[in-house]
Scaffold this motif. Sequence first.
Motif, mmCIF file in Angstrom:
data_model
loop_
_atom_site.group_PDB
_atom_site.id
_atom_site.type_symbol
_atom_site.label_atom_id
_atom_site.label_comp_id
_atom_site.label_asym_id
_atom_site.label_seq_id
_atom_site.Cartn_x
_atom_site.Cartn_y
_atom_site.Cartn_z
ATOM 1 N N GLY A 33 16.231 44.389 36.069
ATOM 2 C CA GLY A 33 15.727 43.598 37.522
ATOM 3 C C GLY A 33 14.378 42.930 37.363
ATOM 4 N N GLN A 34 14.076 41.949 38.401
ATOM 5 C CA GLN A 34 13.055 41.121 38.189
ATOM 6 C C GLN A 34 11.745 41.854 38.817
ATOM 7 N N THR A 35 12.031 43.012 39.518
ATOM 8 C CA THR A 35 10.918 43.617 39.982
ATOM 9 C C THR A 35 10.260 44.608 39.214
ATOM 10 N N GLY A 36 11.045 44.955 38.339
ATOM 11 C CA GLY A 36 10.687 45.914 37.214
ATOM 12 C C GLY A 36 10.369 47.412 37.815
ATOM 13 N N LEU A 37 11.253 47.642 38.707
ATOM 14 C CA LEU A 37 11.070 49.050 39.415
ATOM 15 C C LEU A 37 12.410 49.892 39.022
ATOM 16 N N ALA A 38 12.693 50.179 37.683
ATOM 17 C CA ALA A 38 13.593 50.934 37.257
ATOM 18 C C ALA A 38 13.284 52.348 37.679
ATOM 19 N N LEU A 39 14.187 53.092 38.350
ATOM 20 C CA LEU A 39 13.954 54.394 38.693
ATOM 21 C C LEU A 39 13.925 55.419 37.342
ATOM 22 N N GLU A 41 12.182 54.631 34.925
ATOM 23 C CA GLU A 41 10.939 54.539 34.146
ATOM 24 C C GLU A 41 9.910 54.853 34.974
ATOM 25 N N MET A 42 10.161 55.223 36.238
ATOM 26 C CA MET A 42 8.904 55.584 37.299
ATOM 27 C C MET A 42 8.559 56.874 37.149
ATOM 28 N N ASP A 43 7.323 57.139 37.283
ATOM 29 C CA ASP A 43 6.753 58.546 37.463
ATOM 30 C C ASP A 43 6.924 59.046 39.026
ATOM 31 N N PRO A 44 6.939 60.316 39.192
ATOM 32 C CA PRO A 44 7.089 60.679 40.351
ATOM 33 C C PRO A 44 6.478 60.198 41.618
ATOM 34 N N GLN A 45 5.078 60.141 41.262
ATOM 35 C CA GLN A 45 4.293 59.659 42.213
ATOM 36 C C GLN A 45 4.465 57.809 42.687
ATOM 37 N N LYS A 46 4.812 57.219 41.643
ATOM 38 C CA LYS A 46 5.268 55.860 42.035
ATOM 39 C C LYS A 46 6.454 55.993 42.852
ATOM 40 N N LEU A 47 7.454 56.538 42.510
ATOM 41 C CA LEU A 47 8.778 56.581 43.179
ATOM 42 C C LEU A 47 8.647 57.239 44.463
#
Length: 171
Positions: A33-39, A41-47
């Motif tokens: 994705g262009q947003t770069g927000l792959a679930l 790869e996210m740590d729990p805080q960012k999620l």
Amino acid sequence: MFKNRSYVFGIGTGIIVGAILLQLMSVRASAPGQTGLALDEMDPQKLKVEAAKYYQVFDKNTKVFTQTELDETVLKKVKEETDKLAAGKPQDKPKVNTPEVTPKIIIYVQPNLDATAVSELLVKSGIITDRKAFITELDKQGGSTKIQIGYHVFEGVTEIPKVVTNLITVQ
């Protein structure tokens, strides 16, 4: 042999073009994705921060109460406190002549409450004693769908027609 040679040629061309488009779509779907927000790869805080933009986010250990559970808990605490105050008051004090003041009871009618739920609320708060008589009077005055949302003030046990009038008029 083929009478509709152009028809068959068109179908073949359509199948080939469709297959090419399908391949292009499947290749694009697997691209990151262009947003770069792959679930993954996210740590729990960012999620949690990203989810909080669209939803109410609570920790797993946080107890979330419904409105009825909250009301029951508040009533239970109020009763405990009044019992403590009643037990702590000395009973041998002489009574002073003070006029009887009827307590004001304030009821909040929430949106989307029907007549049955409002009657239950009024009975629990001690404003009325008979649900059926209240609902009958409400239907008689045509107020089943006209109950106003918001706070309504009552003074002690009130007559049912006055209660209905209070609930269907804007304050």
